[in-house]
Design an enzyme around this catalytic site. Sequence first.
Site, mmCIF file in Angstrom:
data_model
loop_
_atom_site.group_PDB
_atom_site.id
_atom_site.type_symbol
_atom_site.label_atom_id
_atom_site.label_comp_id
_atom_site.label_asym_id
_atom_site.label_seq_id
_atom_site.Cartn_x
_atom_site.Cartn_y
_atom_site.Cartn_z
ATOM 1 N N HIS A 80 10.724 -7.737 -3.655
ATOM 2 C CA HIS A 80 10.723 -9.169 -3.985
ATOM 3 C C HIS A 80 9.350 -9.827 -4.061
ATOM 4 O O HIS A 80 9.252 -10.959 -4.531
ATOM 5 C CB HIS A 80 11.570 -9.982 -2.988
ATOM 6 C CG HIS A 80 12.882 -9.379 -2.638
ATOM 7 N ND1 HIS A 80 13.855 -9.101 -3.575
ATOM 8 C CD2 HIS A 80 13.397 -8.991 -1.441
ATOM 9 C CE1 HIS A 80 14.916 -8.581 -2.965
ATOM 10 N NE2 HIS A 80 14.662 -8.500 -1.688
ATOM 11 N N ASP A 236 12.104 -0.314 -1.003
ATOM 12 C CA ASP A 236 12.207 0.403 0.272
ATOM 13 C C ASP A 236 13.640 0.704 0.695
ATOM 14 O O ASP A 236 13.903 1.728 1.330
ATOM 15 C CB ASP A 236 11.451 -0.338 1.381
ATOM 16 C CG ASP A 236 11.876 -1.793 1.542
ATOM 17 O OD1 ASP A 236 12.806 -2.256 0.852
ATOM 18 O OD2 ASP A 236 11.246 -2.483 2.367
#
Length: 488
Positions: A80, A236
């Site tokens: 993000h 991740d």
Amino acid sequence: MFLGIDVGTSAVKALLIDDNSVTIAEADVPLSVSNPHPFWSEQNPTDWWNATCQSIDKLKSENPVALAATRAIGLSGQMHGATLLDANDAPLRPAILWNDGRAKAECDELDAALPDLGQTAGVATMPGMTAPKLIWLQKHEPDVFAKIKTVLLPKDFIRLCLTGEKVTEMSDAAGTLWLDEESRCWNPAAVAASGLSMDQLPKLVEGSSVTGKIRRELATRWNMKPGVIVAGGGGDAATGGIGVGAVRHGDGFISLGTSSQIFVASDKYRPRPEELLHSFAHAIPAQWFQMAVLLNGASCLSWAANLLGEKDISALLARTEHQHRAPSDVIFLPYLNGERTPHNDPYARGVFFGLGSDTTREMMVQSVLEGVAFALSDAQSRLHAAGTHCDLPGVIGGGARSRYWIQLIANIMGTPLARYEGATKGPAFGAARLGRLALTKEAVEDVCQKPAIDEVIEPDMAHYTTYQPRFAKFKRIYSALREEFTPT
């Protein structure tokens, strides 16, 4: 050898694995986060690159032969983060991170412009996503916004530094709100609603695709052979899934890192934004996942230990376990950085409720561990409401080191949990596997095998029953305080 690089929030990690997926060497370089205003969270992209170079330099110093044998590199990173580059590919300002809450009003604007965005983007509009941050920048930093040539995600800035290529992949693009998750391509309407044009976004590939080759001067610096490839990699969460073999429908895990996630792989795109779940493209082709995302995890324990002046967390946990007789009289809301699932509340904050003159530091730590477990149980209920289940999730991340904490989570969630061998390797390990897939084109199932299970921790259902009234109180406390968290 295959090198995985994970651009985390608290550190950059570099990890080398061999052809048998055995970890040969690893190195970490810490990072710091800037909070210049309430609800803001930022990092300098150049710090990521400096830490990446330092971590690989460490590998060269300690394991020069292994590093020199590197055949491919995979990338992972915090999702993000809005990394804004000018016409010379230089960062225009610090990157705005995943746990930044400034853009709540901009989320409302985006929802008004695109009411069905959640069905396309796989998640409800939240301040931590990339798109509302760009709307905020256009309003509050118009001079910066006008100079934006390219928007990248954190790991993709490292790719640019390594290869000169501007590329991202599906699983990280998924967290921007700009990806059409089902068709796995950019959504022009969402991009335009953020004030951007398509040429400001990087090229899209799969995580197991080749995206470029390492620059010659870097290959020389690290004594690598010319032409070492760099794979697409993954966000991740997805690379954590690759690392533990969560690549088939129903495979899942719980991540106890800086933040926390409950992740379940899926063979189809199944959006449930109304449950505040994230339904995202996986880092491997034709696969997706559903995820309950919590903005707070093992970082709550680190925060509490620092607050209490405890430098040895293992010793602190041992003392806490020794005195643990029953649910803590203190209840902790673990929302230090706001919360996503199940609240979508960037303003939520941590609370200790029930402190008394007899409260000890061990009792406070126990309440922190319980608070994170309550939050996970709360998030699990949203997955169950969506019809998503995982029979035996493994626990990965730094929090997985503590068997006591995993047992506590199992007791509160009422769910068996697995402890894996090497469970703390995390996203860098998955990134290295994606590097291998990009190079060798092997079958995903052959490379992304599940680690051996050290132990299955069964829930103590008597404790589960005991904890239910405390869990109900935990939820009531948040409900009572929600309006009080909102800034005036």
